[in-house]
Design an enzyme around this catalytic site. Structure first.
Site, mmCIF file in Angstrom:
data_model
loop_
_atom_site.group_PDB
_atom_site.id
_atom_site.type_symbol
_atom_site.label_atom_id
_atom_site.label_comp_id
_atom_site.label_asym_id
_atom_site.label_seq_id
_atom_site.Cartn_x
_atom_site.Cartn_y
_atom_site.Cartn_z
ATOM 1 N N GLU A 156 -18.053 -1.662 -8.794
ATOM 2 C CA GLU A 156 -17.745 -0.796 -7.645
ATOM 3 C C GLU A 156 -16.299 -0.969 -7.211
ATOM 4 O O GLU A 156 -15.674 -1.991 -7.516
ATOM 5 C CB GLU A 156 -18.710 -1.128 -6.487
ATOM 6 C CG GLU A 156 -18.830 -2.613 -6.172
ATOM 7 C CD GLU A 156 -20.126 -2.983 -5.440
ATOM 8 O OE1 GLU A 156 -21.205 -2.699 -5.969
ATOM 9 O OE2 GLU A 156 -20.040 -3.561 -4.349
ATOM 10 N N LYS A 208 -13.172 -1.896 -4.880
ATOM 11 C CA LYS A 208 -13.028 -2.918 -3.836
ATOM 12 C C LYS A 208 -12.214 -2.322 -2.695
ATOM 13 O O LYS A 208 -11.003 -2.150 -2.796
ATOM 14 C CB LYS A 208 -12.344 -4.159 -4.388
ATOM 15 C CG LYS A 208 -12.257 -5.260 -3.353
ATOM 16 C CD LYS A 208 -11.750 -6.543 -3.934
ATOM 17 C CE LYS A 208 -11.815 -7.632 -2.878
ATOM 18 N NZ LYS A 208 -11.101 -7.294 -1.648
ATOM 19 N N LYS A 222 -8.846 -7.935 -9.193
ATOM 20 C CA LYS A 222 -7.799 -7.331 -8.370
ATOM 21 C C LYS A 222 -6.788 -6.577 -9.229
ATOM 22 O O LYS A 222 -6.498 -6.975 -10.355
ATOM 23 C CB LYS A 222 -7.053 -8.433 -7.600
ATOM 24 C CG LYS A 222 -7.893 -9.218 -6.608
ATOM 25 C CD LYS A 222 -8.073 -8.412 -5.346
ATOM 26 C CE LYS A 222 -8.439 -9.239 -4.162
ATOM 27 N NZ LYS A 222 -7.411 -9.972 -3.517
HETATM 28 C C1 9MJ Z 1 -15.403 -4.533 -1.050
HETATM 29 N N1 9MJ Z 1 -14.480 -5.118 -0.311
HETATM 30 O O1 9MJ Z 1 -15.306 -3.372 -1.370
HETATM 31 C C2 9MJ Z 1 -17.989 -6.838 -1.610
HETATM 32 N N2 9MJ Z 1 -16.542 -5.271 -1.464
HETATM 33 O O2 9MJ Z 1 -19.854 -8.348 -1.932
HETATM 34 C C3 9MJ Z 1 -17.539 -4.867 -2.305
HETATM 35 N N3 9MJ Z 1 -16.840 -6.503 -1.042
HETATM 36 C C4 9MJ Z 1 -18.679 -8.082 -1.396
HETATM 37 N N4 9MJ Z 1 -18.445 -5.828 -2.392
HETATM 38 C C5 9MJ Z 1 -20.216 -9.596 -1.546
HETATM 39 N N5 9MJ Z 1 -17.576 -3.669 -2.931
HETATM 40 C C6 9MJ Z 1 -19.238 -10.107 -0.741
HETATM 41 C C7 9MJ Z 1 -18.248 -9.122 -0.643
#
Ligand code: 9MJ
Length: 689
Positions: free
Chosen positions: A128, A130, A330
């Protein structure tokens, strides 16, 4: 009026559900099905009815998204399930290592998968985008949005319910007849690129400061005490997981099923999420998203990979503060060129001298950078960085900016070579560099004002004693005027002493004294962390608190005892022993206790002493059901005596413990000639424990 009250209630319910439906179509699906004027008409009708029948106003009414009174402070909310951070990968080989760790972790556990090196597993992942926003947790009780919190330190966040209610894509009420009794939805609040541009245009038109990037704009908007300001900023929310829940209908098989379920509850989720197979699938996904990045409606700073099967996630578990089943990949850090004006030397909490580049301000990765770390003298030499050089500066996410390299063609003949000072620039004590270390350290210890300031700032920091308002400027003054020499002095500060300081109004002095007073009630783990013992970070402090249970036991433990605690090795143990060998440090602990700093103590988790660990180095595998003990009990008993429990049988297995209905592990044990025990045999081995 009473005759038609039931009708009024029904109309109110209809209006609320219609309006929320149109909110969903507009803000989540981006497919409005009625003109704005129609929507406004419905909204005004609802407002009017609620004005006429104030007793019928409900907290989950769309009118309640706006208009709440400003708060004085945010309350704290404890996350029952911590909001953990993710480990990071920057390069493909780090992703490869992640996938390898996942496969090894699963192969060890998977019944019937005996040989890790035969590499039988291709893992299914959910990949997915970030989001580069702010993590929040939304709590729904019986389908109604009750509270929302920031991530904070992962364990405790701020109650920003009123601000979150203003975000139209967050459902106030879940659109189902049988909502879960409890559901905590986790995700990210952010500002879409188009809304960010619009906001900055407005700011500039009003002659107000523009925001550097959408993330800062979202953060600035979400942390407003006045929800009416938040309401004026357009914020978006995307769900990416859940926290606490009580619901038998929650899909439990895969993360992707769970996300589909959240989408069915009208939560926005990333359209770009995808289920992929294995390392190849992950790296391909990364390329696809990297190519789309510019055209996405929001800022992202990478992608996230999660093992899709929830059962596998549970098998893999957590390490320190991050899940083992997920990683953030990243995007490369952003870089810019600028001039290095000077090199200062900063003194850290442990006396480490760090060369810091002072730069001509440069805009990189969404912020203006004026300082960048040069790490240590070896790095300055290796990169041949000289004062006056043109340099490349890199900034990755929220990591400290660093000088990557020099642009040699742009070097002027009078660029100056930097040498590390032989003495501390702050206290003048000798600086030494121990063999095998890359850093020079000031030997002034807590007599060095720089180290003292850093120690006090660390003591007061959010994850330590959490003294709000005790910032750098204030600590500088307190230490420079020798009002505060040790953390214990903080608890003797009066309002008068503080109010005499520069830029300190009575009210702020009052608040700080209150914050110091509030910090007295703490936890053992926070207190240990706050002491700033070298090599004792937050996770180690927690382990020490759990396993020792008391400050006195920590202060008197020898290195051997400390090393019985999981993850405490000889270096950490020695740092702890050295710290408490200094009588000065023990005195500060005593003074803090005498000032009223307190926490709950307990007896500590029993840890087998070295001489009572007869199963040290022995590996066990369990198969089938034992008559009197659960797997967990057996595991605990074996581990308490120093043994290890593994998931698969190999020639390295010492014992296989067999109950009724054993699996293929039993056959494997027989074929490899591994010793086999039943429950009685195991108990005999354990010495009847
Ligand atoms: C972000 N920032 O898009 C998580 N995140 O899953 C996604 N952060 C996450 N997953 C577990 N897509 C801890 C953080």
């Amino acid at each position: 009026m009473n005759e038609n009250i039931e009708e009024i209630k029904q109309r109110l319910q209809q209006l609320r559900s219609d309006i929320e439906h149109h909110n969903y179509r507009y803000y989540v699906l981006d497919q409005p099905s009625i003109p704005d004027a129609e929507y406004d008409k419905l909204f005004r009708e609802l407002q009017q009815l609620e004005q006429d029948y104030p007793q019928l106003i409900a907290a989950d009414s769309p009118t309640q998204r706006v208009g709440a009174a400003p708060l004085k402070t945010f309350a704290q909310i404890t996350h029952v399930i911590p909001m953990l951070s993710l480990s990071n990968a920057f390069e493909d080989d780090e992703v490869e290592a992640f996938d390898r760790r996942v496969r090894a972790g699963l192969a060890l556990e998977a019944a019937g998968v005996a040989w890790i090196d035969s590499d039988p597993l291709t893992v299914e992942y959910n990949a997915e985008p970030k989001f580069d926003g702010l993590a929040v947790s939304l709590r729904y009780e019986n389908g109604v949005f009750k509270t929302g919190a920031t991530r904070g330190d992962g364990y405790t966040g701020e109650d920003i319910t009123l601000n979150l209610k203003t975000i139209r894509s967050i459902p106030l009420k879940l659109p189902v007849n049988n909502p879960p009794a409890l559901l905590e939805v986790r995700g990210e609040v952010l500002m879409l690129k188009k809304d960010f541009q619009r906001l900055n245009q407005q700011q500039s038109a009003k002659g107000e400061k523009e925001f550097a990037n959408p993330r800062n704009a979202a953060a600035g908007s979400l942390r407003q005490l006045d929800p009416n300001i938040t309401a004026r900023r357009r914020l978006a929310f995307f769900a990416y997981g859940i926290g606490d829940s009580q619901d038998t209908c929650l899909p439990k098989a895969t993360h992707s099923d769970l996300m589909a379920y959240l989408s069915s509850l009208h939560f926005p989720i990333a359209k770009e999420s995808q289920v992929v197979m294995g390392l190849k699938g992950l790296l391909e996904y990364y390329q696809v998203i990297a190519a789309k990045r510019e055209n996405l409606p929001y800022d992202i700073d990478g992608v996230v990979y999660k093992v899709n099967a929830i059962a596998q996630q549970e098998q893999l578990g957590f390490v320190s503060r991050a899940p083992r089943f997920a990683i953030a990949h990243k995007f490369p850090a952003q870089e810019a060129m600028t001039k290095l004006l000077d090199i200062d030397v900063q003194v850290g909490r442990t006396g480490a001298l760090t060369p810091v580049a002072r730069l001509q301000p440069v805009f990189v990765g969404g912020v203006t950078v004026t300082n960048a770390t040069l790490h240590n003298a070896d790095e300055v030499e290796r990169k041949d960085v000289r004062i006056g050089d043109t340099v490349i500066v890199r900034r990755a996410g929220d990591v400290i900016p660093e000088v990557v390299s020099v642009v040699p063609e742009k070097r002027s003949p009078d660029a100056l070579v930097f040498t590390m000072p032989s003495h501390c620039p702050v206290c003048g004590a000798k600086a030494v560099r121990l063999p095998g270390e890359t850093v020079s350290r000031c030997t002034g210890g807590l007599f060095c004002p720089a180290q003292r300031k850093q120690a006090i700032l660390h003591f007061a920091s959010r994850r330590a004693m959490d003294i709000d308002g005790l910032g750098e400027k204030l600590v500088d003054q307190l230490v420079d005027q020798t009002i505060v020499r040790t953390p214990a002095d903080l608890y003797r500060l009066g309002i008068a002493a503080l109010a005499n300081l520069e830029r300190m109004a009575d009210k702020s002095a009052n608040n700080i004294v209150k914050a110091i007073e509030n910090s007295k009630q703490t936890t053992l783990a926070r207190f240990i962390y706050a002491l700033g013992i070298r090599n004792v970070g937050e996770a180690t402090a927690k382990d020490l608190a759990v396993h020792l249970g008391s400050m006195d036991r920590l202060m008197t433990a020898d290195s051997e005892r400390l090393q019985q605690i999981p993850d405490v090795g000889p270096v950490v143990a020695q740092s702890i022993v050295d710290f408490f060998a200094e009588t000065h440090n023990c005195e500060v602990v005593e003074q803090l206790r005498a000032c009223g700093v307190n926490w709950n103590e307990h007896d500590g988790k029993p840890v087998a002493a070295a001489n009572t660990a007869p199963l040290q180095g022995k590996t066990f595998v369990l198969t089938g059901t034992l008559p009197h003990m659960s797997r967990e009990e057996v595991k605990e008993k074996i581990e308490a005596q120093g043994g290890k429990v593994s998931g698969s049988v190999s020639s390295k297995t010492d014992y296989v413990v067999v109950g009724t209905d054993p699996g293929s592990k039993y056959d494997k044990a027989v074929s490899l000639g591994v010793a086999i025990l039943d429950e009685d045999g195991l108990l005999t081995l354990l010495g009847g424990s």
